[in-house]
Design a protein around this motif. Structure first.
Motif, PDB file in Angstrom:
ATOM      1  N   ARG A  61       0.866  -1.161   0.005  1.00  0.00           N
ATOM      2  CA  ARG A  61       0.263   0.033   0.102  1.00  0.00           C
ATOM      3  C   ARG A  61       0.928   1.330  -0.016  1.00  0.00           C
ATOM      4  O   ARG A  61       2.121   1.036   0.106  1.00  0.00           O
ATOM      5  N   LYS A  62       0.255   2.129  -0.205  1.00  0.00           N
ATOM      6  CA  LYS A  62       1.049   3.644  -0.180  1.00  0.00           C
ATOM      7  C   LYS A  62       2.001   3.841   1.179  1.00  0.00           C
ATOM      8  O   LYS A  62       3.216   4.297   0.923  1.00  0.00           O
ATOM      9  N   THR A  63       1.244   3.579   2.046  1.00  0.00           N
ATOM     10  CA  THR A  63       2.108   3.646   3.369  1.00  0.00           C
ATOM     11  C   THR A  63       1.993   2.191   4.272  1.00  0.00           C
ATOM     12  O   THR A  63       1.024   1.522   4.028  1.00  0.00           O
ATOM     13  N   LEU A  64       2.915   2.029   5.285  1.00  0.00           N
ATOM     14  CA  LEU A  64       2.889   0.805   5.954  1.00  0.00           C
ATOM     15  C   LEU A  64       1.649   0.908   7.002  1.00  0.00           C
ATOM     16  O   LEU A  64       0.943  -0.106   7.197  1.00  0.00           O
ATOM     17  N   ASN A  93       6.579 -20.626   0.129  1.00  0.00           N
ATOM     18  CA  ASN A  93       6.042 -19.400  -0.407  1.00  0.00           C
ATOM     19  C   ASN A  93       6.039 -18.358   0.905  1.00  0.00           C
ATOM     20  O   ASN A  93       5.911 -18.524   1.912  1.00  0.00           O
ATOM     21  N   THR A  94       6.688 -16.954   0.047  1.00  0.00           N
ATOM     22  CA  THR A  94       7.104 -15.861   1.098  1.00  0.00           C
ATOM     23  C   THR A  94       5.512 -14.778   0.834  1.00  0.00           C
ATOM     24  O   THR A  94       5.745 -14.584  -0.381  1.00  0.00           O
ATOM     25  N   ILE A  95       5.047 -14.213   1.855  1.00  0.00           N
ATOM     26  CA  ILE A  95       4.223 -13.079   1.436  1.00  0.00           C
ATOM     27  C   ILE A  95       4.570 -12.265   2.162  1.00  0.00           C
ATOM     28  O   ILE A  95       4.589 -12.244   3.598  1.00  0.00           O
ATOM     29  N   SER A  96       5.120 -11.007   1.604  1.00  0.00           N
ATOM     30  CA  SER A  96       5.662  -9.682   2.066  1.00  0.00           C
ATOM     31  C   SER A  96       4.786  -8.627   2.250  1.00  0.00           C
ATOM     32  O   SER A  96       4.086  -8.579   1.321  1.00  0.00           O
ATOM     33  N   PHE A  97       4.609  -7.920   3.128  1.00  0.00           N
ATOM     34  CA  PHE A  97       3.463  -6.789   3.249  1.00  0.00           C
ATOM     35  C   PHE A  97       4.643  -5.570   3.660  1.00  0.00           C
ATOM     36  O   PHE A  97       5.310  -5.633   4.572  1.00  0.00           O
ATOM     37  N   PHE A  98       4.323  -4.596   2.874  1.00  0.00           N
ATOM     38  CA  PHE A  98       5.400  -3.445   3.045  1.00  0.00           C
ATOM     39  C   PHE A  98       4.842  -2.150   2.547  1.00  0.00           C
ATOM     40  O   PHE A  98       3.967  -2.332   1.410  1.00  0.00           O
ATOM     41  N   GLY A  99       5.059  -0.849   3.127  1.00  0.00           N
ATOM     42  CA  GLY A  99       4.560   0.144   2.446  1.00  0.00           C
ATOM     43  C   GLY A  99       5.282   0.662   1.333  1.00  0.00           C
ATOM     44  O   GLY A  99       6.598   0.440   1.494  1.00  0.00           O
ATOM     45  N   ALA A 100       4.935   1.176   0.354  1.00  0.00           N
ATOM     46  CA  ALA A 100       5.501   1.790  -0.806  1.00  0.00           C
ATOM     47  C   ALA A 100       6.429   3.207  -0.483  1.00  0.00           C
ATOM     48  O   ALA A 100       6.701   3.818  -1.223  1.00  0.00           O
ATOM     49  N   ASP A 101       6.001   3.701   0.691  1.00  0.00           N
ATOM     50  CA  ASP A 101       6.748   4.777   1.263  1.00  0.00           C
ATOM     51  C   ASP A 101       8.235   4.707   1.602  1.00  0.00           C
ATOM     52  O   ASP A 101       9.026   5.509   1.763  1.00  0.00           O
ATOM     53  N   ASN A 102       8.642   3.255   1.507  1.00  0.00           N
ATOM     54  CA  ASN A 102      10.070   2.968   1.988  1.00  0.00           C
ATOM     55  C   ASN A 102      10.712   2.512   0.762  1.00  0.00           C
ATOM     56  O   ASN A 102      10.749   1.516   0.176  1.00  0.00           O
ATOM     57  N   ASP A 103      11.503   3.693   0.135  1.00  0.00           N
ATOM     58  CA  ASP A 103      12.225   3.581  -1.158  1.00  0.00           C
ATOM     59  C   ASP A 103      13.487   2.346  -1.059  1.00  0.00           C
ATOM     60  O   ASP A 103      13.463   1.870  -1.948  1.00  0.00           O
ATOM     61  N   CYS A 156       9.285  -9.915  -7.565  1.00  0.00           N
ATOM     62  CA  CYS A 156       8.608 -10.880  -6.870  1.00  0.00           C
ATOM     63  C   CYS A 156       7.736 -11.749  -7.999  1.00  0.00           C
ATOM     64  O   CYS A 156       7.655 -11.302  -9.209  1.00  0.00           O
ATOM     65  N   ASP A 157       7.010 -12.590  -7.666  1.00  0.00           N
ATOM     66  CA  ASP A 157       6.517 -13.525  -8.700  1.00  0.00           C
ATOM     67  C   ASP A 157       5.106 -12.769  -8.806  1.00  0.00           C
ATOM     68  O   ASP A 157       4.306 -12.763 -10.079  1.00  0.00           O
ATOM     69  N   ILE A 158       4.346 -12.503  -7.736  1.00  0.00           N
ATOM     70  CA  ILE A 158       2.870 -11.752  -7.788  1.00  0.00           C
ATOM     71  C   ILE A 158       3.063 -10.407  -6.956  1.00  0.00           C
ATOM     72  O   ILE A 158       3.735 -10.471  -5.505  1.00  0.00           O
ATOM     73  N   LEU A 159       2.565  -9.428  -7.486  1.00  0.00           N
ATOM     74  CA  LEU A 159       2.692  -8.029  -6.685  1.00  0.00           C
ATOM     75  C   LEU A 159       1.043  -7.685  -6.578  1.00  0.00           C
ATOM     76  O   LEU A 159       0.144  -7.713  -7.407  1.00  0.00           O
ATOM     77  N   TYR A 160       0.625  -7.321  -5.326  1.00  0.00           N
ATOM     78  CA  TYR A 160      -0.837  -6.950  -5.087  1.00  0.00           C
ATOM     79  C   TYR A 160      -0.569  -5.414  -4.474  1.00  0.00           C
ATOM     80  O   TYR A 160       0.091  -5.297  -3.578  1.00  0.00           O
ATOM     81  N   CYS A 161      -1.121  -4.150  -5.226  1.00  0.00           N
ATOM     82  CA  CYS A 161      -1.087  -3.108  -4.701  1.00  0.00           C
ATOM     83  C   CYS A 161      -2.191  -2.085  -4.916  1.00  0.00           C
ATOM     84  O   CYS A 161      -3.066  -2.698  -5.622  1.00  0.00           O
TER      85      CYS A 161
END
Length: 127
Positions: free
Chosen positions: A63-66, A104-114, A122-127
């Protein structure tokens, strides 16, 4: 007495239909707030990862932010795995917001972290 059948969210049916097409690189879900886009994606990914635990997928959910991620997708993800009785504390790295299902690894992070976005793959991106 008849059996109650839960109707699939149309987004889940759309994902299931189109994700198998090797020629499709992107899937765009449409709908308003709380229409089930994130929920459907999470249900699909969790089910897929448990069905194929040794495939070694790298899945990123952002997402945009964590802060917004924690209150939406991560919260929903944790609710689903707990509701399905498949949550394991040992599979969840709470510091880095990473959940493992087999290899399988599912990572959650904010896009505000350059720093997280540089060189990211990654193989799959959800945003």
């Amino acid at each position: 007495m008849g059996q109650i059948q839960k109707k699939k969210n149309p987004n889940l049916e759309f994902i299931d239909k189109h994700i198998k097409d090797a020629y499709i690189r992107y899937i765009r879900l449409e709908g308003g707030t709380r229409s089930g886009k994130t929920w459907s994606f999470l249900e699909y990914i969790i089910g897929f990862c448990y069905a194929f635990p040794n495939i070694g997928l790298e899945i990123a959910i952002t997402r945009k932010t964590l802060a917004s991620l924690k209150s939406t997708a991560l919260k929903d993800f944790l609710f689903i795995v707990k509701d399905w009785n498949i949550y394991k504390d040992s599979d969840y790295n709470k510091t880095d917001h990473i959940y493992r299902i087999g290899s399988n690894t599912i990572s959650f992070f904010g896009a505000d972290n350059d720093d997280k976005l540089r060189g990211f793959s990654c193989d799959i991106l959800y945003c």
